[in-house]
Every structure is written in C-alpha cells, then in structure tokens.
Design a protein around this motif. Sequence first.
Motif, PDB file in Angstrom:
ATOM      1  N   ALA A   4     -55.391  64.032   5.428  1.00 36.60           N
ATOM      2  CA  ALA A   4     -54.809  65.057   6.294  1.00 36.60           C
ATOM      3  C   ALA A   4     -53.300  64.889   6.453  1.00 36.60           C
ATOM      4  CB  ALA A   4     -55.479  65.040   7.666  1.00 36.60           C
ATOM      5  N   ALA A   5     -52.827  63.655   6.454  1.00 39.48           N
ATOM      6  CA  ALA A   5     -51.396  63.413   6.688  1.00 39.48           C
ATOM      7  C   ALA A   5     -50.514  64.015   5.587  1.00 39.48           C
ATOM      8  CB  ALA A   5     -51.139  61.920   6.838  1.00 39.48           C
ATOM      9  N   GLY A  11     -47.203  70.904   4.548  1.00 44.83           N
ATOM     10  CA  GLY A  11     -47.182  72.191   5.239  1.00 44.83           C
ATOM     11  C   GLY A  11     -45.962  72.338   6.135  1.00 44.83           C
ATOM     12  N   LEU A  12     -45.617  71.297   6.869  1.00 45.74           N
ATOM     13  CA  LEU A  12     -44.440  71.352   7.735  1.00 45.74           C
ATOM     14  C   LEU A  12     -43.153  71.470   6.918  1.00 45.74           C
ATOM     15  CD1 LEU A  12     -45.384  68.730  10.475  1.00 45.74           C
ATOM     16  CD2 LEU A  12     -45.288  71.218  10.704  1.00 45.74           C
ATOM     17  N   ALA A  13     -43.078  70.752   5.803  1.00 49.13           N
ATOM     18  CA  ALA A  13     -41.890  70.844   4.953  1.00 49.13           C
ATOM     19  C   ALA A  13     -41.765  72.239   4.347  1.00 49.13           C
ATOM     20  CB  ALA A  13     -41.955  69.783   3.852  1.00 49.13           C
ATOM     21  N   GLY A  14     -42.843  72.813   3.916  1.00 47.49           N
ATOM     22  CA  GLY A  14     -42.817  74.166   3.366  1.00 47.49           C
ATOM     23  C   GLY A  14     -42.428  75.196   4.403  1.00 47.49           C
ATOM     24  N   ALA A  15     -42.928  75.049   5.623  1.00 50.46           N
ATOM     25  CA  ALA A  15     -42.563  75.976   6.695  1.00 50.46           C
ATOM     26  C   ALA A  15     -41.077  75.862   7.024  1.00 50.46           C
ATOM     27  CB  ALA A  15     -43.410  75.708   7.932  1.00 50.46           C
ATOM     28  N   ALA A  16     -40.555  74.636   7.063  1.00 52.43           N
ATOM     29  CA  ALA A  16     -39.134  74.433   7.370  1.00 52.43           C
ATOM     30  C   ALA A  16     -38.261  75.048   6.269  1.00 52.43           C
ATOM     31  CB  ALA A  16     -38.836  72.947   7.525  1.00 52.43           C
TER      32      ALA A  16
END
Length: 55
Positions: A4-5, A11-16
């Motif tokens: 999961a990590a 996902g967070l890097a892609g959103a940023a």
Amino acid sequence: MKFAAPGLISGLAGAAIGVIAVLGITTGAQQNSIPARETGVDPGSSLANTPYGSR
C-alpha cells in the motif's frame, strides 16, 4: 500492507504533478496584455463617413 505504501506515494506524487501542471498551463494561457491599437486605417476613407475609433 507493504504494497500500500508505494501505491499511496505514487498516487500523491502524481496528484502533486497534476496540480502543478494545471496551474502552469492556466497561468501560461492567460491573456495579460491589451492588444495594440491599429492605426493603419484613414478615418476619412471609411464607409458612410463614419470614422473608425470615435466611440
């Protein structure tokens, strides 16, 4: 739960990166200047003797 990590970090890097890209595109696409006034037409030669730019 070790799987999961990396998914969460990705996902967070892609959103940023997506937010930065959208902000960059919108600021680059804004029109920040007023177009220059065109002075190439003689007001006396207009149709119906209505000079251009007299509004």
